[in-house]
Enzyme design. Sequence first.
Site, PDB file in Angstrom:
ATOM      1  N   HIS A   1       3.910  14.574   2.970  1.00  0.00           N
ATOM      2  CA  HIS A   1       3.214  15.098   4.130  1.00  0.00           C
ATOM      3  C   HIS A   1       4.180  15.262   5.293  1.00  0.00           C
ATOM      4  CE1 HIS A   1       3.388  10.984   5.497  1.00  0.00           C
ATOM      5  NE2 HIS A   1       2.534  10.563   4.587  1.00  0.00           N
TER       6      HIS A   1
HETATM    7  P1  TYD Z   1      -0.951   7.645   2.735  1.00  0.00           P
HETATM    8  O1  TYD Z   1      -0.774   8.418   3.987  1.00  0.00           O
HETATM    9  O2  TYD Z   1      -1.385   8.386   1.520  1.00  0.00           O
HETATM   10  O3  TYD Z   1       0.351   6.813   2.402  1.00  0.00           O
HETATM   11  P2  TYD Z   1       1.834   7.371   2.054  1.00  0.00           P
HETATM   12  O4  TYD Z   1       2.057   8.578   2.900  1.00  0.00           O
HETATM   13  O5  TYD Z   1       2.720   6.283   2.420  1.00  0.00           O
HETATM   14  O6  TYD Z   1       1.864   7.652   0.598  1.00  0.00           O
HETATM   15  O7  TYD Z   1      -1.975   6.483   3.049  1.00  0.00           O
HETATM   16  C1  TYD Z   1      -2.621   5.725   2.045  1.00  0.00           C
HETATM   17  C2  TYD Z   1      -3.993   5.316   2.556  1.00  0.00           C
HETATM   18  O8  TYD Z   1      -3.892   4.457   3.687  1.00  0.00           O
HETATM   19  C3  TYD Z   1      -4.820   6.514   2.997  1.00  0.00           C
HETATM   20  O9  TYD Z   1      -6.157   6.269   2.585  1.00  0.00           O
HETATM   21  C4  TYD Z   1      -4.768   6.475   4.496  1.00  0.00           C
HETATM   22  C5  TYD Z   1      -4.562   5.013   4.802  1.00  0.00           C
HETATM   23  N1  TYD Z   1      -3.749   4.783   6.001  1.00  0.00           N
HETATM   24  C6  TYD Z   1      -4.335   4.245   7.134  1.00  0.00           C
HETATM   25  O10 TYD Z   1      -5.553   3.970   7.184  1.00  0.00           O
HETATM   26  N2  TYD Z   1      -3.559   4.011   8.234  1.00  0.00           N
HETATM   27  C7  TYD Z   1      -2.228   4.278   8.226  1.00  0.00           C
HETATM   28  O11 TYD Z   1      -1.539   4.034   9.251  1.00  0.00           O
HETATM   29  C8  TYD Z   1      -1.631   4.841   7.053  1.00  0.00           C
HETATM   30  C9  TYD Z   1      -0.166   5.178   7.009  1.00  0.00           C
HETATM   31  C10 TYD Z   1      -2.440   5.062   5.968  1.00  0.00           C
END
Ligand code: TYD
Length: 139
Positions: free
Chosen positions: A51
């Site tokens: 992302h």
């Molecule tokens: P995600 O953005 O997919 O993690 P990465 O980019 O590291 O692979 O996030 C995983 C899950 O956690 C998603 O359901 C969103 C949640 N999340 C939060 O609630 N707060 C946060 O600060 C982050 C980074 C993720």
Amino acid sequence: MIENCKLIEFPQNGDERGHLVVVEANKDIPFAIKRVFYIYGSDQDVIRGRHANYNSEFVLINVAGTSKVKVDDGISQKIFDLDRPHIGIYLPKLVWKDMYDFSKDSVLLCLASEHYDAAEYIRDYETYLSLMRNNRENK
Ligand code: TYD
């Protein structure tokens, strides 16, 4: 743009008792920290991230273990190794990032400049590419 993704080496305040690394907001890193999260238990074949963010800047530090971060600005790509607990990678906003190749013991600490807001995440790569194309054309 991609040249603004930079490795930061933090001083290791080491002595015979071990190491202590300090990360001070607006001093060691170029933003005020509003959010801290960490990623662990990801298998070697997992790719996380995938992302870009409209607003958030990040610093990623593998405080244990190792991983890699591939950054992409819509034109070029660069791979950084996060393999020491006193090295961080600074990621400005609007950079596409993939985190991968996690070692079993990897704990990836993420410092963010913004509170979590799902709406400021761009999770579709084609959308990201066209946004960056538009940004370049409107410069
Ligand atoms: P995600 O953005 O997919 O993690 P990465 O980019 O590291 O692979 O996030 C995983 C899950 O956690 C998603 O359901 C969103 C949640 N999340 C939060 O609630 N707060 C946060 O600060 C982050 C980074 C993720």
